[in-house]
Each structure stands twice: as structure tokens, then as C-alpha cells.
Design a protein around this motif. Structure first.
Motif, PDB file in Angstrom:
ATOM      1  N   PRO A 100       0.814  -1.218   0.000  1.00 32.91           N
ATOM      2  CA  PRO A 100       0.000   0.000   0.000  1.00 32.91           C
ATOM      3  C   PRO A 100       0.850   1.274   0.000  1.00 32.91           C
ATOM      4  CG  PRO A 100       0.054  -0.936   2.185  1.00 32.91           C
ATOM      5  CD  PRO A 100       0.773  -1.902   1.301  1.00 32.91           C
ATOM      6  N   ASP A 102       1.523   3.638   1.950  1.00 32.80           N
ATOM      7  CA  ASP A 102       1.326   3.896   3.376  1.00 32.80           C
ATOM      8  C   ASP A 102       2.516   4.557   4.070  1.00 32.80           C
ATOM      9  OD1 ASP A 102      -1.209   3.093   3.834  1.00 32.80           O
ATOM     10  OD2 ASP A 102      -0.720   1.273   4.943  1.00 32.80           O
ATOM     11  N   LYS A 132      -4.675  -3.552  -6.083  1.00 35.74           N
ATOM     12  CA  LYS A 132      -3.888  -4.102  -4.991  1.00 35.74           C
ATOM     13  C   LYS A 132      -4.768  -5.004  -4.145  1.00 35.74           C
ATOM     14  CE  LYS A 132      -0.897  -0.091  -4.408  1.00 35.74           C
ATOM     15  NZ  LYS A 132      -0.462   0.984  -3.532  1.00 35.74           N
ATOM     16  N   THR A 134      -6.089  -6.419  -0.663  1.00 34.20           N
ATOM     17  CA  THR A 134      -6.139  -5.811   0.672  1.00 34.20           C
ATOM     18  C   THR A 134      -6.539  -6.853   1.716  1.00 34.20           C
ATOM     19  OG1 THR A 134      -8.441  -5.172   0.391  1.00 34.20           O
ATOM     20  CG2 THR A 134      -6.785  -3.539  -0.223  1.00 34.20           C
ATOM     21  N   ASN A 149      -2.069  -5.162   5.241  1.00 35.45           N
ATOM     22  CA  ASN A 149      -1.862  -4.770   3.842  1.00 35.45           C
ATOM     23  C   ASN A 149      -0.395  -4.698   3.457  1.00 35.45           C
ATOM     24  OD1 ASN A 149      -4.499  -4.498   3.230  1.00 35.45           O
ATOM     25  ND2 ASN A 149      -4.518  -2.265   3.138  1.00 35.45           N
ATOM     26  N   ALA A 174      -4.983 -19.022   4.710  1.00 32.73           N
ATOM     27  CA  ALA A 174      -5.332 -18.862   3.292  1.00 32.73           C
ATOM     28  C   ALA A 174      -4.213 -19.318   2.365  1.00 32.73           C
ATOM     29  CB  ALA A 174      -5.757 -17.431   2.983  1.00 32.73           C
ATOM     30  N   HIS A 176      -2.170 -18.969  -1.787  1.00 33.50           N
ATOM     31  CA  HIS A 176      -1.511 -18.176  -2.850  1.00 33.50           C
ATOM     32  C   HIS A 176      -1.355 -16.693  -2.491  1.00 33.50           C
ATOM     33  CE1 HIS A 176      -5.371 -16.978  -4.878  1.00 33.50           C
ATOM     34  NE2 HIS A 176      -5.779 -18.136  -4.436  1.00 33.50           N
TER      35      HIS A 176
ATOM     36  N   GLY B 146      -3.462   2.752   1.872  1.00 32.76           N
ATOM     37  CA  GLY B 146      -4.118   1.502   2.234  1.00 32.76           C
ATOM     38  C   GLY B 146      -4.740   1.523   3.612  1.00 32.76           C
ATOM     39  N   ASP B 153     -13.159   2.249   4.146  1.00 33.70           N
ATOM     40  CA  ASP B 153     -12.747   0.966   4.688  1.00 33.70           C
ATOM     41  C   ASP B 153     -11.619   0.380   3.841  1.00 33.70           C
ATOM     42  OD1 ASP B 153     -12.720  -1.117   6.399  1.00 33.70           O
ATOM     43  OD2 ASP B 153     -14.670  -1.961   5.810  1.00 33.70           O
ATOM     44  N   LYS B 154     -11.116  -0.765   4.284  1.00 36.66           N
ATOM     45  CA  LYS B 154     -10.122  -1.492   3.493  1.00 36.66           C
ATOM     46  C   LYS B 154     -10.711  -1.844   2.134  1.00 36.66           C
ATOM     47  CE  LYS B 154      -6.783  -2.029   6.495  1.00 36.66           C
ATOM     48  NZ  LYS B 154      -5.564  -1.269   6.305  1.00 36.66           N
ATOM     49  N   GLY B 155      -9.925  -1.700   1.110  1.00 37.83           N
ATOM     50  CA  GLY B 155     -10.388  -2.069  -0.218  1.00 37.83           C
ATOM     51  C   GLY B 155     -11.165  -0.978  -0.921  1.00 37.83           C
ATOM     52  N   ASN B 159      -7.718   1.877  -6.808  1.00 38.30           N
ATOM     53  CA  ASN B 159      -6.958   0.729  -7.267  1.00 38.30           C
ATOM     54  C   ASN B 159      -6.827  -0.375  -6.229  1.00 38.30           C
ATOM     55  OD1 ASN B 159      -6.173   0.563  -9.909  1.00 38.30           O
ATOM     56  ND2 ASN B 159      -4.571   2.121  -9.656  1.00 38.30           N
ATOM     57  N   GLU B 160      -7.821  -0.531  -5.401  1.00 34.53           N
ATOM     58  CA  GLU B 160      -7.779  -1.605  -4.415  1.00 34.53           C
ATOM     59  C   GLU B 160      -8.898  -2.582  -4.677  1.00 34.53           C
ATOM     60  OE1 GLU B 160      -5.759   0.100  -0.324  1.00 34.53           O
ATOM     61  OE2 GLU B 160      -7.912  -0.229  -0.376  1.00 34.53           O
ATOM     62  N   SER B 161      -8.603  -3.867  -4.473  1.00 36.36           N
ATOM     63  CA  SER B 161      -9.685  -4.847  -4.562  1.00 36.36           C
ATOM     64  C   SER B 161     -10.231  -5.079  -3.162  1.00 36.36           C
ATOM     65  CB  SER B 161      -9.178  -6.149  -5.173  1.00 36.36           C
ATOM     66  OG  SER B 161      -7.976  -6.523  -4.582  1.00 36.36           O
ATOM     67  N   PRO B 163     -11.281  -6.589   0.431  1.00 32.95           N
ATOM     68  CA  PRO B 163     -10.427  -7.366   1.332  1.00 32.95           C
ATOM     69  C   PRO B 163     -10.584  -8.864   1.125  1.00 32.95           C
ATOM     70  CG  PRO B 163     -11.597  -5.676   2.551  1.00 32.95           C
ATOM     71  CD  PRO B 163     -12.127  -5.641   1.172  1.00 32.95           C
ATOM     72  N   VAL B 164      -9.473  -9.561   1.323  1.00 30.02           N
ATOM     73  CA  VAL B 164      -9.418 -11.003   1.108  1.00 30.02           C
ATOM     74  C   VAL B 164     -10.266 -11.706   2.156  1.00 30.02           C
ATOM     75  CG1 VAL B 164      -7.838 -12.936   1.444  1.00 30.02           C
ATOM     76  CG2 VAL B 164      -7.165 -11.008   0.009  1.00 30.02           C
ATOM     77  N   VAL B 166     -10.182 -14.683   4.228  1.00 28.32           N
ATOM     78  CA  VAL B 166      -9.117 -15.616   4.589  1.00 28.32           C
ATOM     79  C   VAL B 166      -9.622 -17.060   4.570  1.00 28.32           C
ATOM     80  CG1 VAL B 166      -7.462 -16.139   6.392  1.00 28.32           C
ATOM     81  CG2 VAL B 166      -8.096 -13.804   5.968  1.00 28.32           C
ATOM     82  N   ASP B 168     -11.706 -18.394   2.497  1.00 29.06           N
ATOM     83  CA  ASP B 168     -12.067 -18.857   1.162  1.00 29.06           C
ATOM     84  C   ASP B 168     -11.037 -19.862   0.659  1.00 29.06           C
ATOM     85  OD1 ASP B 168     -13.147 -19.139  -1.265  1.00 29.06           O
ATOM     86  OD2 ASP B 168     -12.521 -17.176  -2.045  1.00 29.06           O
ATOM     87  N   LEU B 169     -11.518 -21.003   0.133  1.00 35.00           N
ATOM     88  CA  LEU B 169     -10.574 -22.010  -0.351  1.00 35.00           C
ATOM     89  C   LEU B 169     -10.491 -22.045  -1.867  1.00 35.00           C
ATOM     90  CD1 LEU B 169     -11.280 -24.939   2.091  1.00 35.00           C
ATOM     91  CD2 LEU B 169      -9.274 -23.496   1.985  1.00 35.00           C
ATOM     92  N   MET B 170     -11.194 -21.161  -2.524  1.00 34.75           N
ATOM     93  CA  MET B 170     -11.172 -21.173  -3.990  1.00 34.75           C
ATOM     94  C   MET B 170      -9.764 -20.855  -4.497  1.00 34.75           C
ATOM     95  SD  MET B 170     -14.095 -22.036  -4.886  1.00 34.75           S
ATOM     96  CE  MET B 170     -14.222 -21.647  -6.628  1.00 34.75           C
ATOM     97  N   PRO B 171      -9.380 -21.477  -5.606  1.00 34.32           N
ATOM     98  CA  PRO B 171      -8.015 -21.246  -6.104  1.00 34.32           C
ATOM     99  C   PRO B 171      -7.798 -19.809  -6.569  1.00 34.32           C
ATOM    100  CG  PRO B 171      -9.260 -22.596  -7.635  1.00 34.32           C
ATOM    101  CD  PRO B 171     -10.117 -22.455  -6.432  1.00 34.32           C
TER     102      PRO B 171
END
Lengths: 912, 171
Positions: A100, A102, A132, A134, A149, A174, A176, B146, B153-155, B159-161, B163-164, B166, B168-171
């Protein structure tokens, strides 16, 4: 020794190193992230790439990770090959795709390894145009801040926290590019070493939350080398100050002592220096019943003239948390025969025994490094994780030494961390713990005994007997005999056995038993070492200075009376029963107290003089290993606050003693002490003296980038004040002075061009992870005498017998709470336990209580009500109580206590 | 001889040139926006303080005339709890403005700062903080950073996606 070729120039490196370690030791700059000198290599970050060539004819070469490649004889590599440079730059660029924006609001900025490495590889502009990833942060308690982040997935945090420090509640989640380092849920990090994540993390994921409260960049911190005052191990620290308050503590490398890590009490316990409980002006009581009133220093000294007249009977009470210099100056003022250590009778007898054993030999005191290198460990009666936390980290490494032979047999280099751990398969070496209750180290122990202090001593004596048949025999239960036999076998078969005991369980017999076991091993030709845990930063130093504690003082006053008592940096209400201390004070016309925080004792003072905390004073402390180490001022004390020895020197002048005129700086005190007591002869060499200069210059406490000089006090006066002059050391209170590397005792910060993070430490060591250039600081005062084994102790205590009507109440230690000074820090007070009575499973049934029920505890002269807490491992007939909690008062444990279930009618009864 | 005459002739010609000096203070000079004069602290387009108390201006200052202390408000925004510039030391080099990562500190085309008392040249945050964004009307640091603050909030930054997850098991 092996010869390797770096860009075609031959260099000699030590055997068994990897290329990264070797190159960094030679002074080359190779960027790296996942490698850490104490955590070794895993090859996770792909940052330390170099090009390796088959032979001198090979021009193509191949890119290898230097941390995973042995520096074998004849290895040819290139660090500056254009291919590897491009490779390293690309790796950083990939890492930065998700990093980030930051840095301005990141606490790591300015001392960030990621910043340093980014600059080093030359990556500058972002080409990545996509989003990015997050993460959400977690609340990890009041000590460590989490900002996920910023993570670059180097895995250092979990490798330190889980593999090195044995923590369980931080892990990686988690898969990858989503990997997440955190806890399963929000909550306080459970490890006692969580603060090291701040230094281990190469970027700003884990940062110091206490620093955030008064955030200051590294380049603005005025820093000096200090010695931790929160336990007896004497870990080396660097303290930083800005605008007159201490801002943070970080680890100071000393290979023989704390190496790369310190515990959370040492790192976060500094708040007492800035606390509102500090005494800032001298206070005097004009009439016996009157209130204390503030006075100036001159008036206070004038007032003292009326007290310290010629012929006045003055006694002095020293302190195990004050420096050697302060204690010695008090001893000089009042005379050796009127000076008392000011520790409880029990502590005094224990420290006397420890001093006798360590100075007699043949088993020498072990340093923390010796402990880390031990291959068989016997712990007697200590909850090390709570009483001397840093030692438990060393012992966790020691437990891996024996199984390491497997890895060595498989010819896996020690630095190949994953391979070594796979080879070890979670095996631990011989590690025996005997304690009064369950301890955190039980989980790595090969044998555990939970018993009363007397039974722990008997177990220790029995181990000695199993090692050497000439030692006195002890009758134990079959189970304990088997354990003693196993422990003895393991210690006998070890190369470097270690026996750890201490003052924690309050039993002299345990200390003797530990010595007996070590001596018996020495008798069989083993190089056994002993490590005794002492509670405070200068307990051992004071033990070497005098053998008379508070008991002797009370007795002397009862017999001969006294006019005035001077209590220096000591809260006597932590040393003896309240009524006894009050009576003791009543025996004097005047009570002079010199201290830096308000305690119960300062409330009884007629004259209260403000002294300095560790950050404002210079002094020498003797660690549990017998190592004398010098701690330096970080900042000048404000106003009338002065170091205790300076107040006492002023009093000496009033009393007409010559020291009042001749002791102008601390070197004079040190010299007088070294001359008078041969055991302290070495302390003169603990650090360079005040007159020491590098190329004629002082060593600056402030970095050359320190900012704001012309504006800090401009609101008060536009004319900059002259920086104070330090008459006691070679340091200056400014950014001006010698820019190069100071001698090892005077390292005040880690910085080197291009290396702004703490990892600049590499440049200060002879070899990475080796000794500091110029040797590791500190002088060992205790050199064991003759090598023959002394006569064994024959007095063995009878085994513990459970009583019907009363319980043996033993002290239980807590990393946060049991130590006096750190509790004055609000953040530490917030995570300290409330007083409770710990009771084992069986006994709870016997008493008919459940967890949380109130019980009344009665000891001679002490009766209180506390809630019950189920405490694992406590044997039947034994209850525990947290040691040292300010709200619980002095109890003098271990002692027999009456415990009965109490039915509470009202909530207030709890406090009755 | 000829050179002296030439010089006199050139000076004479200057009598007919347009004057450069102006009659200050009756006439005011027109200064470019990038002119390096009195320093101000600006605000975000949303009105929040731009300064995040990163200390970069202070460290860049060659005469060390900036001093501040970082703090954090309830919204999670960093701000300086005090910010002091000693203008009696300032050399108006503009390094602070160059160092500032959030466009908070800006030099303005104002040079009229004379004072009789030295100490009146010490400006605190109240004196420095202006109510607008200054030269950079659009920029807001927290829209790019960030760090989550209340209201972002986060994300949710540029240019931020999101938040992950954690778990989630999807590839």
C-alpha cells in the motif's frame, strides 16, 4: 575456512556458512527478506539471488538463492552480474505490486527493511496498473499493532513466533496471494516475546503500539545503550527519547546475553519513566503530622543540614533496583556497618547462598548464550517464562541441540531451517522441569515434576546422587526416583549440561540442590553450568556488596536505635510485613527517601528526594550471570531530579565527608568502589570512561538526521538552548560528534549507509550473528575458584506433608504484574492479572469451591479475600498466589496459610 | 577610451527602457503560484487536515526549523498534535514542500512577514493551517493510502480490490 570467489576476487569465509551469511559478513550488500541470522534460511522470498559459476571458464552461470547455497570451497559467484541485478529488482517490483501507499503513515517508515531493500535494488517507478489486494487487520492487544496490507509474505513472523519462540496463536492462513498472518480471532498475542515481531517483521505489518501513542521516527530519537531493569538477566537494550519522554525500547545485540531478542516486559515496560507517579521535586515535611510540601533543591539540602549533623546516627537502606554506584555511595555515606541491602530476609539468605555457590565453583554461572548452547537442561523450582522470560527463549533453543545431531549426521547444514526441522521431526533434547505449578516450558520438557519446594529440592539432591554415588542419598517415591534417574542419565550423557534454579520458589534447599547436581556433574568431568534466576536488575550486585538485609536493619535499630534512615530507590513494603515496616520507620526521627516513583514507602518520608529512572541515569548493574554492564543516560533529568548517587554525594558534603568534594562524576564513584571491594575490580572496564573520545569527538546520542533543533523550544524562547553536557560519559546530547562506529559498549543505534532498519546491525558484528566488533559488552565479575568439587550439602529437607487445616501458599509469577517497575506503565498494568488464589483440581473439590468463588486467606498478620482460579499442576495441599502484585500487599511466600471458602453477601466484601 | 564611451552610451539607452522595479507597497508585484514564500498547511478536498505528521518535512529541513508531534484521531487519521515552524530560521528553500507526501505543506506567494519581535515569527499549527486545499485542489492522501479510516474501509481506496476472505478455499 573456505575460499570463495566473489566477482573473481578470492575471499576466505568460515566453514558451514551459506553464501548470504558469508557475503554479508564480508560487508557486501545483498538484499534479503526471509533470512534472519537467528532464524536461518528458508528460501521463501527469492530476493537474495546471486549468479553462481561452475568454474572460471563458465561465463553463463546460473541464478541461485544465496541463502540456500553453501559457501563451499571454490564457490564462484557474482553479486553484481546484470542478470541477477535485474532479477532482484523484479522480485522487489512483484512484492511492491500489492504494497500500500502507506509510508507516510507507517510507523516502520525510516527504519524499514523493505524501504532499504527497494532502494538497494533500484526499483523506483510502479509499472503495475492493476488492483492491490487488501486485508483486514486484527486487534492483537495493546502492545503490537497489525496492518496486514503491508505484508510481503516473507514468513519471518510465524517462523519466529511459532518455531523459535514456541507461540501458538499466530499463524498463516489462506493460500496463494491471499496468505494472511494473524490469529484465528482478535485478541492479545499470548507469547511473552510478541514484541520481537516488531523487529523481525521487515516491513510495517507488526509495529510497536506503545510507540504509536507518542510516535517518533527513528531519525528523531535520541538514543543511548541501556540495560533492562525488569529482571535479573541484564538484557541489553537501546532506549529512545524525544521531547523529554522515553518513546520506545528496542533490543541491543549482545551475543553473550540477549542476542537478537528481548521479552515484552523489557520492551514495553518503560512507561513508568513517563508515568504521572514520578516524583519531580524534592518534598519535605515541616512538622511530623504535616503535609509534604515541595521545595527547591537548595532548600532541600539546607533542610538536610539540620538532619545530617555530625554524630547523627544514620543508617542507609540500599536497593536491588538501584545501580552499584548509587548503592556504594550510600554505603560510603552511612558507613559499611550501617548499610543494609533492603531486601527481605528470605531474599537475603537466598542471594547469599547463590553468591557463595557461584564464587566458589567449580560450576560457573551460565550466560544466556551458554544456556542456549546447553544440550541437557534441569530446571528446579522456577517458572522461567514468567520470572526471567528471555531465558526461556534461550532454553527453547537449547532443547533442540541434542536432536540437532540427527541433522548433522544427515549432513544437513544448520542454517537450512526447513530441512533441519523436517529431520528433527519435532523431537526435543533432554529437558527436565520441576516446578510448583505448571509452566509454559512443560510442553517442551522430557520430564515434568510438580511438587512442593522441599520436594523439588529433594528431587535435585536425588539427581546429584544418581550422578555421583558419594552425594547423600534421598528417599523418593518410585515415580520421582525414576524421573531423577532419567534426568541424571541425560545430564551425564550431555556435553554441556545446565542446571537452572533461582529465588523464585523461595527455598534455599532448591538452590543447594541445583548446586549439588551441577557439582556432581563437574565431579564426573562434565562442564556443567549453573544459572540462578534473581528477581531484580542488581540483586546479584547488591548481594556481592552486603550480606545484611532488612531483617538485620530492623534488629540493629531495635537494639541501638537511630536518628535518621535513608531509603534509596526501594519500597520496603514489598520487602516485609506492613506493620513491621511502619514500626521500623517509627524508630527514626527522620525518614529520607530517594526514589523516582511514588510507592508506599515514599508516603512515609519526611524528606523525599526525586531520583532518576534508568533512562535518566548512568550506572552499572550486575546480572544474574555476574556480568557487570553499564547503562547510560538517554536524556537529562528534568528540573531537580538527580541520580541517587548525586543526592548522596551532596549529603556527604553536608556531613563533611571528603567524597562530597571529590566525587565529581560517576567514574570517581566507580574507581572508589573498584578500589575498595576487590570483587568489583572489573567494573572499571565495563565501558569506556567519561573522558573517552573518538578522534577527539564525543559520540552523539542523536542521529545526524535529527530534526527540529531550531523549533522544538522556539515557543518558549527563540534562542536555542545550549545542549546539556554529560559529565559522566563520552556521549553528547546532540547530533554532533563522531559519525563512525562507536566501541561495542557505546553502540547507541544501528545505522549504516543504505541500512536504516535494525538490520544495520550486520555491519556492527565481526561476523553476522557473531560477536560485536571489539567484543561483546560487559565484564564477568564471578570467576569460579578451585575446580575440585566442594563438600556436598548433607542437610536435606524432609519431604512435603500435606496439612489438614492449612495450605502451603507458594508464589506464582506473571510476566506482567510480578515485577515492580513495569506495573507503573499503564499498558502493562492493563494486562496484569488481578490478585487470585490458585488452587489445583483436587483441592478445589476438597475446599468445595469453584473457579471465581471467594476464599479468605489468612497468614500471620494478613487476612484477605480473593477469588479462586483453577491453576494447573499445583500439587495437593499447595495453593498459589500471584507474586508482587501491588494490590495484594506483601505476603512473604512461601508460607502456610489458612484458606476457607467465603460466602460473599455484598460485592464490597471482596475488598474488605 | 572607446569602451568607456560605449558604456556611457549603453547606460544612456537604459533611460528609455521599461522599468523593472515597482513602487512597493503602493504597487503590488504579481507572484507566480510556485513562488516560495510563507508556508501553510492545507486541507483535503473533504476539509480534513492533510498533514499526516510523517516528519518528512522536519527531516528535510536544512535549518531544522520544523518540529511536530504525531497523533491519531478517533477516525484513524494521523495528524500533528502540534506543528511549529520557526520562520526566523526558515530559508524558504521549499524542501519541506518537496518532501511532503500528501501536499499538506505548501509554500505560498506571500512574503510580507515582517515582525518587530523575533518570537512572533514562530508559527504554530493554528497560524499555519488554511481552510482550503491550496495548489492541489483534487488530491486526498487517504484515497490512495491503504490505511482504513472512518468513511473509507479497506479495499475502498483507489486501485484496491475488496479485502481477502481468509477462509475462502477457492483457487
Amino acid at each position: 575456512m573456505a575460499t570463495i570467489f566473489i566477482d573473481n576476487i578470492p575471499y576466505t569465509v568460515k566453514d558451514g556458512r551459506n553464501l548470504l551469511h558469508a557475503c554479508l559478513s564480508l560487508g557486501f550488500d545483498i538484499p534479503y527478506f526471509c533470512w534472519h541470522p537467528a532464524l536461518h534460511s528458508v528460501g521463501a522470498c527469492r530476493q537474495c539471488a546471486v549468479k553462481q559459476f561452475r568454474d572460471e571458464k563458465d561465463t553463463r552461470g546460473k541464478i541461485v538463492m544465496s541463502c540456500m547455497t553453501p559457501a563451499a570451497e571454490g564457490t564462484r559467484i557474482s553479486i553484481n552480474d546484470p542478470d541477477v541485478k535485474r532479477f532482484r529488482r523484479s522480485v522487489i517490483e512483484w512484492l511492491m505490486t500489492n504494497h500500500p501507499h502507506d509510508c507516510p503513515v507507517c510507523d516502520e517508515g525510516g527504519e524499514c527493511h523493505l524501504q532499504d531493500m527497494t532502494v538497494m535494488t533500484g526499483h523506483d517507478y510502479r509499472r503495475f496498473r492493476f488492483r492491490k489486494r487488501t486485508h483486514r487487520n486484527q486487534y492483537l492487544g495493546p502492545l503490537v499493532n497489525h496492518e496486514m496490507n503491508r505484508c510481503i509474505q516473507c514468513y519471518r513472523c510465524v517462523r519466529f513466533y511459532r518455531d523459535y519462540a514456541g507461540g501458538r496463536d499466530l499463524d498463516v492462513f489462506a493460500s496463494h496471494n491471499r496468505v494472511y498472518f494473524g490469529r484465528h480471532a482478535d485478541g492479545l498475542l499470548q507469547s511473552e516475546f510478541s514484541g520481537n515481531l516488531v523487529e523481525v517483521c521487515p516491513t510495517g505489518v507488526f509495529t510497536d503500539k506503545t510507540l504509536k501513542e507518542h510516535y517518533t521516527r527513528k531519525w528523531d530519537l535520541q538514543t543511548a545503550p541501556t540495560v533492562c531493569v525488569h529482571c535479573g538477566l541484564g538484557c541489553n537494550t537501546i532506549s529512545g527519547e524525544r521531547y523529554g519522554s522515553v518513546r520506545r525500547i528496542i533490543n541491543r545485540y549482545n551475543r553473550d546475553v540477549n542476542g537478537y531478542f528481548i521479552c515484552d516486559r523489557g520492551r514495553f515496560g518503560y512507561g513508568f519513566v513517563n508515568s504521572g507517579e514520578r516524583i519531580r521535586t524534592p518534598l519535605i515535611r515541616r512538622s511530623k503530622s504535616g503535609e509534604m510540601g515541595p521545595v527547591s533543591r537548595e532548600d532541600a539540602l539546607k533542610h538536610l543540614e539540620g538532619i545530617l549533623y555530625f554524630g547523627a546516627r544514620v543508617i542507609g537502606i540500599g536497593s536491588p533496583r538501584a545501580s552499584l554506584e548509587s548503592n556504594f555511595s550510600l554505603m560510603t555515606l552511612v558507613g559499611q556497618e550501617h548499610f543494609y541491602a533492603g531486601i527481605s530476609e528470605q531474599e537475603q539468605s537466598l542471594i547469599d547462598r547463590i553468591v557463595d555457590i557461584l564464587s566458589r565453583g567449580p560450576a560457573p554461572a551460565a550466560s544466556l548464550k551458554d544456556a542456549e548452547e546447553a544440550d541437557a537442561v534441569l530446571v528446579l523450582g522456577e517458572d522461567i517464562t514468567n520470572s526471567a522470560p528471555r531465558l526461556s527463549l534461550s532454553l527453547r533453543q537449547a532443547a533442540l541441540n541434542k536432536p540437532m545431531e540427527t541433522a548433522r549426521k544427515m549432513r544437513i547444514p544448520e542454517w537450512n531451517d526447513t530441512a533441519v526441522r523436517t529431520a528433527l521431526q519435532g523431537r526435543r533434547g533432554p529437558f527436565f522441569v520441576a516446578a510448583t505449578a505448571a509452566t509454559k516450558l512443560d510442553e517442551i520438557a522430557s520430564g515434568v515434576l510438580h511438587a512442593a519446594p522441599d520436594d523439588i529440592a529433594r528431587f535435585g539432591f536425588s539427581v546429584a546422587r544418581e550422578v555421583d554415588g558419594n552425594a547423600p542419598d534421598v528417599l523418593l517415591s518410585a515415580e520421582m526416583t525414576a524421573l531423577a534417574g532419567a534426568a541424571a542419565d541425560a545430564l551425564k550423557n550431555a556435553e554441556r549440561p545446565l542446571v537452572v534454579a533461582g529465588m523464585g520458589c523461595g527455598s534455599e534447599a532448591v538452590i543447594q540442590a541445583a548446586a549439588q547436581a551441577a557439582w556432581a556433574l563437574c565431579g564426573t568431568g562434565k562442564k556443567a553450568r549453573l544459572l540462578f534466576i534473581v528477581p531484580e536488575c542488581n540483586t546479584l550486585g547488591l548481594g556481592l556488596m552486603t550480606r545484611r538485609g532488612i531483617g538485620a536493619a530492623v534488629k540493629a535499630v531495635a537494639e541501638g536505635g537511630g536518628d535518621t534512615v535513608i531509603v534509596m530507590e526501594n519500597d520496603l513494603f514489598r520487602r516485609a510485613d506492613e506493620t513491621k515496616v511502619k514500626e521500623f520507620f517509627r524508630g527514626f526521627k527522620q525518614v529520607i527517601v530517594i526514589d523516582h516513583v511514588r510507592t508506599a514507602t515514599t508516603g512515609h518520608a519526611d524528606v523525599l528526594l526525586p531520583s532518576c529512572a534508568f533512562a535518566e541515569s548512568q550506572g552499572t548493574y550486575v546480572s544474574s550471570e555476574g556480568r557487570a554492564q553499564r547503562s547510560f543516560k538517554v536524556c537529562m533529568p528534568e528540573g531537580d531530579m538527580r541520580e541517587s548517587w548525586r543526592w548522596i554525594t551532596d549529603m556527604a558534603e553536608i556531613a563533611g565527608r571528603p567524597e562530597g568534594k571529590t566525587w565529581r562524576n560517576i567514574d570517581h564513584v566507580v574507581k572508589a568502589l573498584a578500589g575498595l571491594m576487590p570483587v568489583f575490580a572489573g567494573i572499571e572496564h565495563a565501558a569506556p570512561q567519561a573522558g573517552f573520545r573518538m578522534t577527539g569527538l564525543r559520540i552523539p546520542r542523536q542521529p545526524h538526521r535529527a530534526s527540529g533543533r531550531a523549533a522544538i523550544s522556539a515557543n518558549v524562547n527563540v534562542h536555542e538552548p545550549k545542549p546539556p553536557v554529560d559529565s559522566d560519559s563520552a556521549f553528547s546530547f546532540s547530533m554532533e560528534g563522531y559519525e563512525g562506529m562507536p566501541p561495542p559498549e557505546l553502540i547507541q543505534r544501528y545505522w549504516s549507509p543504505g541500512w536504516n532498519s535494525v538490520q544495520a546491525l550486520n555491519k556492527f558484528q565481526e561476523e553476522v550473528a557473531g560477536p560485536l566488533r571489539g567484543g561483546d559488552p560487559g565484564v564477568r565479575l564471578l570467576q569460579p575458584g578451585p575446580l575440585e568439587v566442594p563438600a556436598y550439602f548433607r542437610e536435606i529437607p524432609p519431604s512435603f506433608r500435606q496439612r489438614e487445616d492449612s495450605w502451603l501458599l507458594v508464589p506464582l509469577y506473571h510476566i506482567f504484574g510480578s515485577e515492580e517497575l513495569s506495573v507503573f506503565s499503564p499498558v502493562i498494568a492493563g494486562i496484569s492479572p488481578e490478585p487470585y488464589i490458585g488452587i489445583g483440581d483436587q483441592d478445589m473439590k476438597r475446599l468445595g469451591v469453584n473457579e471465581g468463588d471467594a476464599v479468605a486467606v489468612t497468614l500471620p498478620g494478613y487476612s484477605r479475600v480473593f477469588p479462586v482460579k483453577k491453576t494447573a499442576g499445583l500439587p495437593e495441599g499447595i495453593a498459589g498466589m500471584p507474586a508482587g502484585l501491588p494490590s495484594a500487599g506483601w505476603t512473604g511466600l512461601p508460607a502456610w496459610a489458612g484458606i476457607v471458602k467465603k460466602v460473599l453477601h455484598k460485592e464490597e466484601d471482596r475488598h474488605a | 577610451m572607446i569602451s568607456i564611451l560605449r558604456t556611457i552610451w549603453k547606460v544612456f539607452l537604459h533611460l528609455f527602457r521599461k522599468r523593472v522595479t515597482i513602487r512597493y507597497p503602493e504597487e503590488r508585484p504579481s507572484l507566480a503560484p510556485r513562488w516560495r514564500g510563507r508556508i501553510v498547511l492545507s486541507r483535503d478536498p473533504d476539509g480534513g487536515e492533510r498533514c499526516v505528521a510523517c516528519y518528512l518535512c522536519a527531516v528535510a529541513c536544512p535549518v531544522d526549523c520544523i518540529s511536530l508531534q504525531a497523533a491519531e484521531d478517533e477516525a484513524g487519521r494521523r495528524y500533528p498534535s502540534f506543528f511549529r515552524i520557526n520562520f526566523s530560521r526558515c530559508i524558504f528553500c521549499g524542501f519541506c514542500e518537496e518532501a511532503c507526501p500528501t501536499y499538506a505543506i505548501q509554500l505560498t506567494p506571500d512574503f510580507e512577514m515582517c515582525e518587530y519581535m523575533h518570537r512572533n515569527l514562530v508559527h504554530e499549527k493554528e497560524d499555519l493551517l488554511i481552510s482550503g486545499p491550496g495548489k492541489y485542489p483534487e488530491y486526498s492522501f487517504y484515497r490512495v493510502a491503504g490505511l482504513a479510516i472512518s468513511g473509507k474501509d479497506k479495499g475502498e481506496a483507489e486501485n484496491e480490490s475488496a479485502p481477502v476472505d481468509v477462509k475462502d478455499l477457492m483457487p
